[in-house]
Every structure is written in structure tokens, then in C-alpha cells.
Design an enzyme around this catalytic site. Structure first.
Site, PDB file in Angstrom:
ATOM      1  N   TYR A  32      17.670  -1.331   7.164  1.00 52.26           N
ATOM      2  CA  TYR A  32      16.913  -1.855   8.295  1.00 52.26           C
ATOM      3  C   TYR A  32      15.748  -2.709   7.810  1.00 52.26           C
ATOM      4  CZ  TYR A  32      12.999   1.459   7.723  1.00 52.26           C
ATOM      5  OH  TYR A  32      11.905   2.136   7.257  1.00 52.26           O
ATOM      6  N   LYS A 146      15.827  -0.337   1.522  1.00 49.81           N
ATOM      7  CA  LYS A 146      15.281   0.042   2.835  1.00 49.81           C
ATOM      8  C   LYS A 146      16.404   0.654   3.669  1.00 49.81           C
ATOM      9  CE  LYS A 146      11.856  -1.613   6.155  1.00 49.81           C
ATOM     10  NZ  LYS A 146      10.958  -0.476   6.081  1.00 49.81           N
ATOM     11  N   GLU A 178       3.814   6.239  -3.037  1.00 48.91           N
ATOM     12  CA  GLU A 178       3.464   5.495  -1.813  1.00 48.91           C
ATOM     13  C   GLU A 178       3.365   6.482  -0.659  1.00 48.91           C
ATOM     14  OE1 GLU A 178       6.612   2.912  -0.420  1.00 48.91           O
ATOM     15  OE2 GLU A 178       8.143   4.298  -1.131  1.00 48.91           O
ATOM     16  N   LEU A 203       9.195   1.549  -1.919  1.00 48.25           N
ATOM     17  CA  LEU A 203       9.706   0.413  -1.151  1.00 48.25           C
ATOM     18  C   LEU A 203       8.765  -0.763  -1.442  1.00 48.25           C
ATOM     19  CD1 LEU A 203      11.756  -0.487   1.088  1.00 48.25           C
ATOM     20  CD2 LEU A 203       9.802  -0.349   2.602  1.00 48.25           C
TER      21      LEU A 203
HETATM   22  N1  PMP Z   1       6.762   2.199   2.116  1.00 42.08           N
HETATM   23  C1  PMP Z   1       7.505   2.841   3.025  1.00 42.08           C
HETATM   24  C2  PMP Z   1       8.151   4.122   2.642  1.00 42.08           C
HETATM   25  C3  PMP Z   1       7.685   2.306   4.309  1.00 42.08           C
HETATM   26  O1  PMP Z   1       8.441   2.946   5.219  1.00 42.08           O
HETATM   27  C4  PMP Z   1       7.019   1.101   4.637  1.00 42.08           C
HETATM   28  C5  PMP Z   1       7.147   0.513   6.013  1.00 42.08           C
HETATM   29  N2  PMP Z   1       8.440   0.184   6.335  1.00 42.08           N
HETATM   30  C6  PMP Z   1       6.257   0.464   3.655  1.00 42.08           C
HETATM   31  C7  PMP Z   1       6.139   1.041   2.399  1.00 42.08           C
HETATM   32  C8  PMP Z   1       5.564  -0.837   3.942  1.00 42.08           C
HETATM   33  O2  PMP Z   1       6.498  -1.883   3.937  1.00 42.08           O
HETATM   34  P1  PMP Z   1       6.199  -3.235   4.742  1.00 42.08           P
HETATM   35  O3  PMP Z   1       4.882  -3.724   4.296  1.00 42.08           O
HETATM   36  O4  PMP Z   1       7.319  -4.129   4.361  1.00 42.08           O
HETATM   37  O5  PMP Z   1       6.222  -2.872   6.191  1.00 42.08           O
END
Ligand code: PMP
Length: 286
Positions: A32, A146, A178, A203
Site C-alpha cells: 500500500y 510497505k 522507528e 520503512l
Molecule cells: N514507518 C512506518 C512503520 C510507517 O507506517 C510510516 C507511515 N506509513 C512511516 C514510517 C512514515 O512513512 P511516510 O513518511 O512515507 O509516510
């Protein structure tokens, strides 16, 4: 009535139907993206597409659009049909529908679902900052994909909330990886902006990437190296990033107040520059 995109057609969310044999539903076999749009313009579009491509490639799911332009047209049409100026897009691609079998089906095509949604960021979080818990990272070792398989993240976010925290920062082998829904940053004692490197244990956040870009433009020092709970004890500031919240100051990590419990100056500067960075995309500068 909210309109979504499902496998080539635009339907109301109420009417949209998907097979009970969808492999996302049965196996979490899908990926996603969450993108934001402002003034009808999708923010950081190319970075989202790059990550989507990586996720699909790693799961060996066929890229289901003719090209990036086709996807952009679909997103733009969806924003228009929903008569929205600002908001978020959720895009999910699964391997498709087939009789239940772990092995990839020989003949199937991906199921694509895209819808818009809105979420209001609490001004209090932006102004006063948020509290973060520390927990163990229970996820697999391909967090760079993702994937729609989000159970550990869901449980951690719930656990954080039930204990009065906004987010959980997860620890693997002594290092903070994270948050459950966001990337984690500190300003370390050398005044460097420090965050976990973009490898298989996190991620690679689109916001993380853009914030690093913005920080470099401001001549701030970036250190993409994992930090520990001890580094948190001596850090000057902390913040987290994601598409839905942009940058939020972190003012307390477990019992530890950061910067006397106030959002720090570097964090504030980054927040303001990041908003400019987004505004310039809206105004077509990037
Ligand atoms: N880490 C994780 C585990 C997440 O779910 C997200 C948000 N989707 C992020 C980091 C931040 O990613 P982004 O800046 O692309 O939204």
C-alpha cells in the site's frame, strides 16, 4: 458520497465489492501507499511511486498500471470526483483473487483499491509535541516493504495509546528502528540530526527522505546511523515524521523529558522549512 477506484472503475465506497478470495484479505499478500494532497496536488508523488515499485518488485507483484502517468491520472480524477482540495489517498495493490493456496496463483491480476480519506492533526501535538514509548520491535526483517501486513504496528500503536503515549519507538538489538507509524529522529549531543539508516529494518519514509533533503539545504548535519536508548538520554531534541503528520516534535520519551519537555529550535525550524518545501511543490517549484 465518497467515490473510490476499484480495478478500473469509479464507484461509491458503499457499492465497492472485492472477492473474499482476495489474497490481501486471506494472506496480507499486498502493498500500500498513503499519499497526501494539497490544493489537489499530490505531494512527493515520485518518491511514493519509487517506494511502491520497490514494494511490488520485492513481492513479485506485477506493476498493474500502464505507466506512472496512468496512475497519476487516476489519482487526479479521484480527487476531482470527491471534490476535495486537501486530504490523503490510500492505494492498495494485492496479488489478486484466487482459490486459497500459499503458492502464487498462475493466472490472476492484481486487485487495486484507491480511496481518499481525511484525518485532522491535533494542533496540540504540533504546538506542544508528543510523548513516545519505547518497546521491542516484533516485526519481520523486511520492514522496507510497505506491506499491508501491519499487525505488529497496529498492536504497538494501540499499546502506546492505552498507556498515554502518542507513538511507540521500537527497539531491535538495542537500537531504535522507528515508530509504529512514523520514522524516529533525535538531535544528538553533537547537534547532528540522527536517524536509523534506510535499510531493511525500517520503512524508508517519504517524509523522512524529504526532511533529510530539507535539512541538507539548511546546512544541518545528518547522521543516518541507528541510535540507542542511551543516546536518547543525552539527546537535545527529538521528532517523528510521516505523511499524515509531517513532522511532530517529541518532548518526552518514556520518563525522559526532551529539551525540558518543549519542542526544540531545530525541530521548529525543520517543521517550518518542510511546510515551505510542500508549499513550493503545490506552487509548482519542485
Ligand atoms: N514507518 C512506518 C512503520 C510507517 O507506517 C510510516 C507511515 N506509513 C512511516 C514510517 C512514515 O512513512 P511516510 O513518511 O512515507 O509516510
Amino acid at each position: 458520497m465518497s467515490i473510490c477506484y476499484l480495478n478500473g472503475s469509479y464507484q461509491t465506497k458503499f457499492d465497492a465489492r472485492i472477492s473474499i478470495q482476495d489474497r490481501g484479505f486471506n494472506f496480507s499478500d499486498g502493498v500500500y501507499e498513503v499519499m497526501s494532497f494539497s490544493n489537489t496536488k499530490v505531494i512527493n508523488f515520485q518518491k511514493h511511486i519509487n517506494r511502491l515499485n520497490l514494494s511490488l518488485k520485492e513481492l513479485k507483484i506485477h506493476y498493474p498500471f500502464k505507466n506512472t502517468k496512468t496512475l497519476k491520472l487516476i489519482l487526479n480524477k479521484l480527487i476531482k470526483l470527491n471534490k476535495l482540495n486537501h486530504g490523503f489517498l490510500y492505494l492498495q495493490i494485492t496479488r489478486g483473487s484466487a482459490s486459497r493456496n500459499h503458492l502464487f496463483p498462475k493466472i490472476t491480476s492484481p486487485n487495486i483499491v484507491i480511496f481518499t480519506f481525511n484525518t485532522k492533526i491535533d494542533d496540540k501535538h504540533i504546538i506542544d509535541g508528543v510523548k513516545v514509548n519505547l518497546t521491542s520491535d516484533k516485526r519481520w526483517s523486511r520492514c522496507d516493504i510497505k506491506s499491508i501486513s501491519l499487525l505488529p504496528n497496529v498492536l504497538e500503536k494501540q499499546n502506546a495509546s492505552e498507556n498515554g503515549y502518542y507513538e511507540s519507538w521500537q527497539i531491535r538489538n538495542n537500537y531504535i528502528t522507528e515508530g509504529s507509524t512514523s520514522n524516529a529522529f533525535i538531535i544528538n549531543k553533537k547537534n547532528e540530526i540522527q536517524t536509523h539508516p534506510a535499510n531493511n529494518f525500517i520503512l524508508g519514509g517519504v517524509t523522512r527522505d524529504s526532511v533529510i533533503e530539507v535539512a541538507k539545504r539548511l546546512d544541518l548535519k545528518i547522521r543516518e546511523k541507528a541510535f540507542t536508548a542511551c543516546d536518547i538520554d543525552t539527546c537535545k531534541e527529538a521528532f517523528l515524521t510521516s505523511t499524515t503528520v509531517r513532522i511532530l516534535p517529541v518532548v518526552k520519551i518514556q520518563k525522559n523529558k526532551i529539551n525540558n519537555g518543549k519542542p526544540g529550535l531545530i525541530t521548529r525550524k525543520l517543521m517550518s522549512e518542510y511546510n515551505d518545501f510542500i508549499n513550493s511543490q503545490i506552487n509548482g517549484k519542485y
